[in-house]
Design a protein around this motif. Structure first.
Motif, PDB file in Angstrom:
ATOM      1  N   SER A  29       0.805  -1.225   0.000  1.00  0.00           N
ATOM      2  CA  SER A  29       0.000   0.000   0.000  1.00  0.00           C
ATOM      3  C   SER A  29       0.838   1.275   0.000  1.00  0.00           C
ATOM      4  CB  SER A  29      -0.956   0.011   1.186  1.00  0.00           C
ATOM      5  OG  SER A  29      -0.233  -0.061   2.389  1.00  0.00           O
ATOM      6  N   GLU A  30       2.112   1.210   0.385  1.00  0.00           N
ATOM      7  CA  GLU A  30       2.923   2.428   0.454  1.00  0.00           C
ATOM      8  C   GLU A  30       3.142   3.075  -0.907  1.00  0.00           C
ATOM      9  OE1 GLU A  30       5.883  -1.002   0.409  1.00  0.00           O
ATOM     10  OE2 GLU A  30       4.172  -0.489   1.646  1.00  0.00           O
ATOM     11  N   ARG A  31       2.888   2.371  -1.991  1.00  0.00           N
ATOM     12  CA  ARG A  31       3.068   2.948  -3.324  1.00  0.00           C
ATOM     13  C   ARG A  31       1.736   3.215  -4.033  1.00  0.00           C
ATOM     14  NH1 ARG A  31       7.881   3.195  -5.557  1.00  0.00           N
ATOM     15  NH2 ARG A  31       7.075   2.747  -7.633  1.00  0.00           N
ATOM     16  N   ASP A  32       0.640   3.127  -3.296  1.00  0.00           N
ATOM     17  CA  ASP A  32      -0.683   3.330  -3.895  1.00  0.00           C
ATOM     18  C   ASP A  32      -0.795   4.634  -4.661  1.00  0.00           C
ATOM     19  OD1 ASP A  32      -1.747   0.926  -3.148  1.00  0.00           O
ATOM     20  OD2 ASP A  32      -2.923   1.713  -1.472  1.00  0.00           O
ATOM     21  N   HIS A  33      -0.238   5.705  -4.116  1.00  0.00           N
ATOM     22  CA  HIS A  33      -0.349   7.031  -4.741  1.00  0.00           C
ATOM     23  C   HIS A  33       0.426   7.115  -6.057  1.00  0.00           C
ATOM     24  CE1 HIS A  33       3.356   7.201  -2.424  1.00  0.00           C
ATOM     25  NE2 HIS A  33       3.725   8.250  -3.150  1.00  0.00           N
ATOM     26  N   LEU A  34       1.361   6.200  -6.296  1.00  0.00           N
ATOM     27  CA  LEU A  34       2.150   6.196  -7.532  1.00  0.00           C
ATOM     28  C   LEU A  34       1.619   5.213  -8.569  1.00  0.00           C
ATOM     29  CD1 LEU A  34       5.712   6.154  -5.925  1.00  0.00           C
ATOM     30  CD2 LEU A  34       4.499   8.126  -6.880  1.00  0.00           C
ATOM     31  N   ARG A  35       0.713   4.347  -8.150  1.00  0.00           N
ATOM     32  CA  ARG A  35       0.235   3.281  -9.030  1.00  0.00           C
ATOM     33  C   ARG A  35      -0.701   3.835 -10.098  1.00  0.00           C
ATOM     34  NH1 ARG A  35      -1.321  -0.287  -5.224  1.00  0.00           N
ATOM     35  NH2 ARG A  35       0.851  -0.853  -5.082  1.00  0.00           N
ATOM     36  N   PRO A  36      -0.452   3.505 -11.357  1.00  0.00           N
ATOM     37  CA  PRO A  36      -1.357   3.966 -12.418  1.00  0.00           C
ATOM     38  C   PRO A  36      -2.677   3.180 -12.373  1.00  0.00           C
ATOM     39  CG  PRO A  36       0.354   2.555 -13.332  1.00  0.00           C
ATOM     40  CD  PRO A  36       0.672   2.740 -11.878  1.00  0.00           C
ATOM     41  N   ARG A  37      -3.633   3.640 -13.143  1.00  0.00           N
ATOM     42  CA  ARG A  37      -4.924   2.953 -13.247  1.00  0.00           C
ATOM     43  C   ARG A  37      -4.686   1.518 -13.732  1.00  0.00           C
ATOM     44  NH1 ARG A  37      -8.742   5.127 -17.770  1.00  0.00           N
ATOM     45  NH2 ARG A  37      -7.769   3.490 -18.986  1.00  0.00           N
ATOM     46  N   ILE A  38      -5.417   0.583 -13.185  1.00  0.00           N
ATOM     47  CA  ILE A  38      -5.289  -0.820 -13.593  1.00  0.00           C
ATOM     48  C   ILE A  38      -6.482  -1.154 -14.483  1.00  0.00           C
ATOM     49  CG2 ILE A  38      -5.213  -3.217 -12.802  1.00  0.00           C
ATOM     50  CD1 ILE A  38      -3.980  -2.135 -10.168  1.00  0.00           C
ATOM     51  N   ASP A  39      -6.194  -1.549 -15.729  1.00  0.00           N
ATOM     52  CA  ASP A  39      -7.246  -1.871 -16.686  1.00  0.00           C
ATOM     53  C   ASP A  39      -7.434  -3.372 -16.871  1.00  0.00           C
ATOM     54  OD1 ASP A  39      -8.111   0.769 -17.551  1.00  0.00           O
ATOM     55  OD2 ASP A  39      -6.100   0.961 -18.394  1.00  0.00           O
ATOM     56  N   LEU A  40      -6.420  -4.163 -16.572  1.00  0.00           N
ATOM     57  CA  LEU A  40      -6.516  -5.608 -16.763  1.00  0.00           C
ATOM     58  C   LEU A  40      -5.598  -6.303 -15.761  1.00  0.00           C
ATOM     59  CD1 LEU A  40      -7.473  -8.082 -18.485  1.00  0.00           C
ATOM     60  CD2 LEU A  40      -5.463  -7.695 -19.922  1.00  0.00           C
ATOM     61  N   ILE A  41      -6.129  -7.339 -15.123  1.00  0.00           N
ATOM     62  CA  ILE A  41      -5.326  -8.176 -14.232  1.00  0.00           C
ATOM     63  C   ILE A  41      -5.247  -9.563 -14.865  1.00  0.00           C
ATOM     64  CG2 ILE A  41      -5.115  -9.223 -11.952  1.00  0.00           C
ATOM     65  CD1 ILE A  41      -6.783  -6.901 -10.845  1.00  0.00           C
ATOM     66  N   CYS A 128     -10.319  -3.550 -22.590  1.00  0.00           N
ATOM     67  CA  CYS A 128     -10.579  -3.253 -21.174  1.00  0.00           C
ATOM     68  C   CYS A 128     -10.338  -1.786 -20.833  1.00  0.00           C
ATOM     69  CB  CYS A 128      -9.708  -4.135 -20.284  1.00  0.00           C
ATOM     70  SG  CYS A 128     -10.165  -5.865 -20.326  1.00  0.00           S
ATOM     71  N   ALA A 129      -9.376  -1.169 -21.510  1.00  0.00           N
ATOM     72  CA  ALA A 129      -9.057   0.241 -21.255  1.00  0.00           C
ATOM     73  C   ALA A 129     -10.013   1.186 -21.968  1.00  0.00           C
ATOM     74  CB  ALA A 129      -7.619   0.530 -21.667  1.00  0.00           C
ATOM     75  N   GLY A 130     -10.895   0.636 -22.804  1.00  0.00           N
ATOM     76  CA  GLY A 130     -11.879   1.470 -23.489  1.00  0.00           C
ATOM     77  C   GLY A 130     -11.375   2.111 -24.764  1.00  0.00           C
ATOM     78  N   HIS A 131     -10.323   1.557 -25.366  1.00  0.00           N
ATOM     79  CA  HIS A 131      -9.758   2.138 -26.586  1.00  0.00           C
ATOM     80  C   HIS A 131     -10.433   1.665 -27.872  1.00  0.00           C
ATOM     81  CE1 HIS A 131      -6.585   4.158 -24.443  1.00  0.00           C
ATOM     82  NE2 HIS A 131      -6.168   3.031 -23.912  1.00  0.00           N
ATOM     83  N   ILE A 132     -11.359   0.716 -27.775  1.00  0.00           N
ATOM     84  CA  ILE A 132     -12.069   0.219 -28.950  1.00  0.00           C
ATOM     85  C   ILE A 132     -13.516   0.700 -28.862  1.00  0.00           C
ATOM     86  CG2 ILE A 132     -12.740  -1.824 -30.298  1.00  0.00           C
ATOM     87  CD1 ILE A 132      -9.740  -1.549 -30.096  1.00  0.00           C
ATOM     88  N   PRO A 133     -13.896   1.666 -29.695  1.00  0.00           N
ATOM     89  CA  PRO A 133     -15.258   2.206 -29.624  1.00  0.00           C
ATOM     90  C   PRO A 133     -16.306   1.112 -29.861  1.00  0.00           C
ATOM     91  CG  PRO A 133     -13.870   3.538 -31.067  1.00  0.00           C
ATOM     92  CD  PRO A 133     -13.089   2.314 -30.722  1.00  0.00           C
ATOM     93  N   GLY A 134     -17.318   1.110 -29.009  1.00  0.00           N
ATOM     94  CA  GLY A 134     -18.435   0.192 -29.178  1.00  0.00           C
ATOM     95  C   GLY A 134     -18.211  -1.196 -28.616  1.00  0.00           C
ATOM     96  N   VAL A 135     -17.035  -1.470 -28.069  1.00  0.00           N
ATOM     97  CA  VAL A 135     -16.772  -2.786 -27.481  1.00  0.00           C
ATOM     98  C   VAL A 135     -16.343  -2.591 -26.029  1.00  0.00           C
ATOM     99  CG1 VAL A 135     -15.409  -4.905 -27.619  1.00  0.00           C
ATOM    100  CG2 VAL A 135     -16.006  -3.686 -29.712  1.00  0.00           C
ATOM    101  N   SER A 136     -17.145  -3.101 -25.120  1.00  0.00           N
ATOM    102  CA  SER A 136     -16.781  -3.001 -23.706  1.00  0.00           C
ATOM    103  C   SER A 136     -16.166  -4.316 -23.252  1.00  0.00           C
ATOM    104  CB  SER A 136     -18.010  -2.693 -22.855  1.00  0.00           C
ATOM    105  OG  SER A 136     -18.798  -3.854 -22.675  1.00  0.00           O
ATOM    106  N   ALA A 137     -15.512  -4.274 -22.124  1.00  0.00           N
ATOM    107  CA  ALA A 137     -14.908  -5.481 -21.567  1.00  0.00           C
ATOM    108  C   ALA A 137     -15.982  -6.518 -21.263  1.00  0.00           C
ATOM    109  CB  ALA A 137     -14.123  -5.129 -20.304  1.00  0.00           C
ATOM    110  N   LEU A 138     -17.174  -6.077 -20.897  1.00  0.00           N
ATOM    111  CA  LEU A 138     -18.271  -7.012 -20.635  1.00  0.00           C
ATOM    112  C   LEU A 138     -18.649  -7.767 -21.897  1.00  0.00           C
ATOM    113  CD1 LEU A 138     -20.613  -4.925 -18.340  1.00  0.00           C
ATOM    114  CD2 LEU A 138     -19.331  -6.967 -17.731  1.00  0.00           C
TER     115      LEU A 138
END
Length: 150
Positions: A29-41, A128-138
């Motif tokens: 948790s000490e690096r939480d403030h530096l962590r970028p957005r997570i789009d895929l695990i 997952c990051a939303g870069h493809i218009p009209g296609v969601s991760a769902l």
């Protein structure tokens, strides 16, 4: 993990990616403030190691439920050596079903398969990051499940 990450970073893509490798969750948790957005695990399971599966199962408790809406996948490695299999395939398929997440299989020791896997993960990340218009991760997750049923 490292070779797969390097293969992903070598691919020519039109968006910026950052890859964080971890052996388990939670992340410190000490690096939480530096962590970028997570789009895929991507949870990696080595088919030759029961510990690998147990580690993934324990780590799943630390993932926010919203990620299981198309932003998690299980990558099963070592499938070229089924004779040395320590993990039951039913346990892996059950993980995919319980967490509504796709299960991918690969042999990371083979460069061609490693590159193809890197490309597939990058495409999933792009969705997952939303870069493809009209296609969601769902929607993507539904397509993966339907193709597995065929």
């Amino acid at each position: 993990q490292q070779k797969l990450a390097e293969a992903m970073l070598r691919e020519k893509i039109n968006f910026k990616i950052s890859i964080h490798l971890a052996t388990s969750l939670p992340l410190p948790s000490e690096r939480d403030h530096l962590r970028p957005r997570i789009d895929l695990i991507v949870f990696m399971i080595d088919i030759k190691s029961k510990y690998s599966l147990k580690n993934v199962e324990a780590s799943l408790a630390y993932v926010d439920a919203s990620f299981f809406l198309g932003k998690v996948c299980f990558l099963v490695t070592g499938v070229g050596r089924v004779n040395y299999c320590s993990v039951e395939m039913n346990a892996i398929w059950k993980l995919g079903d319980v967490y509504c997440s796709p299960v991918l299989f690969c042999e990371l020791e083979l460069e061609g398969i490693r590159v193809a896997t890197a490309q597939r993960l990058l495409r999933m990340l792009q969705i997952c990051a939303g870069h493809i218009p009209g296609v969601s991760a769902l929607y993507f997750n539904t397509l993966m499940r339907n193709s597995a049923d065929d």
